[in-house]
Scaffold this motif. Structure first.
Motif, PDB file in Angstrom:
ATOM      1  N   GLY A  32       4.089  -1.448  14.180  1.00 38.58           N
ATOM      2  CA  GLY A  32       5.136  -0.857  13.669  1.00 38.58           C
ATOM      3  C   GLY A  32       5.422  -1.494  12.001  1.00 38.58           C
ATOM      4  N   GLN A  33       5.022  -2.607  11.860  1.00 41.39           N
ATOM      5  CA  GLN A  33       4.934  -3.302  10.599  1.00 41.39           C
ATOM      6  C   GLN A  33       3.819  -2.466   9.571  1.00 41.39           C
ATOM      7  OE1 GLN A  33       7.989  -4.672  10.734  1.00 41.39           O
ATOM      8  NE2 GLN A  33       7.153  -6.613   9.679  1.00 41.39           N
ATOM      9  N   ALA A  34       2.733  -2.343  10.303  1.00 41.16           N
ATOM     10  CA  ALA A  34       1.624  -1.524   9.340  1.00 41.16           C
ATOM     11  C   ALA A  34       2.135  -0.127   8.946  1.00 41.16           C
ATOM     12  CB  ALA A  34       0.335  -1.569  10.371  1.00 41.16           C
ATOM     13  N   TYR A  35       2.587   0.682  10.025  1.00 37.62           N
ATOM     14  CA  TYR A  35       3.021   1.866   9.736  1.00 37.62           C
ATOM     15  C   TYR A  35       4.148   1.761   8.933  1.00 37.62           C
ATOM     16  CZ  TYR A  35       0.306   4.116  13.690  1.00 37.62           C
ATOM     17  OH  TYR A  35      -0.706   4.674  14.279  1.00 37.62           O
ATOM     18  N   ARG A 163      -7.415   2.980  17.582  1.00 36.64           N
ATOM     19  CA  ARG A 163      -8.252   3.229  16.833  1.00 36.64           C
ATOM     20  C   ARG A 163      -7.408   2.895  15.464  1.00 36.64           C
ATOM     21  NH1 ARG A 163     -12.967   5.786  17.860  1.00 36.64           N
ATOM     22  NH2 ARG A 163     -12.932   6.569  20.066  1.00 36.64           N
ATOM     23  N   ALA A 164      -6.398   3.192  15.355  1.00 32.28           N
ATOM     24  CA  ALA A 164      -5.266   2.875  13.994  1.00 32.28           C
ATOM     25  C   ALA A 164      -5.235   1.248  14.226  1.00 32.28           C
ATOM     26  CB  ALA A 164      -4.152   3.447  14.031  1.00 32.28           C
ATOM     27  N   ASN A 165      -4.905   0.628  15.123  1.00 38.20           N
ATOM     28  CA  ASN A 165      -4.781  -0.675  15.157  1.00 38.20           C
ATOM     29  C   ASN A 165      -6.170  -1.308  14.938  1.00 38.20           C
ATOM     30  OD1 ASN A 165      -2.163  -0.670  15.992  1.00 38.20           O
ATOM     31  ND2 ASN A 165      -2.488  -0.887  18.169  1.00 38.20           N
ATOM     32  N   GLY A 169      -6.826  -3.645  11.532  1.00 41.06           N
ATOM     33  CA  GLY A 169      -7.213  -5.031  11.606  1.00 41.06           C
ATOM     34  C   GLY A 169      -6.414  -5.784  12.663  1.00 41.06           C
ATOM     35  N   LEU A 170      -5.571  -5.025  13.174  1.00 40.13           N
ATOM     36  CA  LEU A 170      -4.525  -6.011  14.018  1.00 40.13           C
ATOM     37  C   LEU A 170      -5.418  -6.747  15.151  1.00 40.13           C
ATOM     38  CD1 LEU A 170      -1.653  -3.583  14.011  1.00 40.13           C
ATOM     39  CD2 LEU A 170      -2.366  -5.160  12.540  1.00 40.13           C
TER      40      LEU A 170
END
Length: 185
Positions: A32-35, A163-165, A169-170
């Motif tokens: 959520g922080q990344a998005y 794939r997004a995570n 780099g999460l």
């Protein structure tokens, strides 16, 4: 180390999301922080997750095993960590959730339909999907068409998440360590 800052602008949407996340999960979720750096993407993603959470044609345990198998195939440590916590919240046995990444070596832990679901999730997750007509027909026969469509959509959604995570780099956020593992092991 994340490839993107996990301190997005503190918009009203992000403040609301952080409050909800802390209330539901005990911490603010890194994805959520990344998005949060793109409000429109975040909003669309949250809506998709809200709607997907209401799908109910597929057994919740099977759905979760499919999601975990896809995450394991992509090797998303954040997804596996959170998935462990989520599986425990669903009431799934810890020994079963822990074995999903190596399900082929732990076949005795799973039912026949669970094995088929994880095989399908892996086949669908390949860079060029490797789903066979036989596997699809077997699952449709066992689950029905509505549940098969939901299974397919959930694996596709987990592919997007994982794939997004991975691209962001999460990594693990400590959910598995926060779980209490009961004596059913």
């Amino acid at each position: 180390m994340p490839r993107i800052s996990l301190t997005p602008p503190r918009t009203p949407l992000m403040r609301l999301g952080a409050w909800y996340s802390r209330r539901k999960y005990g911490k603010v979720l890194d994805p959520g922080q990344a998005y949060g750096h793109n409000a429109r993407v975040l909003f669309a993603y949250v809506r998709l997750e809200q709607r997907a959470a209401k799908w109910n044609a597929l057994d919740a345990g099977l759905k979760h095993l499919a999601v975990m198998a896809a995450a394991a195939r992509i090797n998303c440590s954040w997804c596996l960590d959170f998935g462990y916590w989520e599986g425990r919240e669903l009431g799934l046995a810890a020994h079963k959730i822990e074995r999903v990444p190596q399900w082929r070596e732990a076949r005795e832990v799973f039912t026949e339909v669970e094995l088929l679901v994880m095989e399908y999730a892996e086949a669908m997750t390949e860079t060029e999907p490797a789903v066979t007509d036989e596997l699809a027909a077997e699952l449709i026969g066992r689950l029905g068409e509505a549940a098969f469509v939901e299974l397919t959509a959930m694996v596709a959604l987990e592919n997007m998440r994982s794939r997004a995570n991975r691209a962001f780099g999460l990594t693990s956020q400590g959910f598995a360590q926060a779980c209490t593992v009961p004596a059913d092991r």
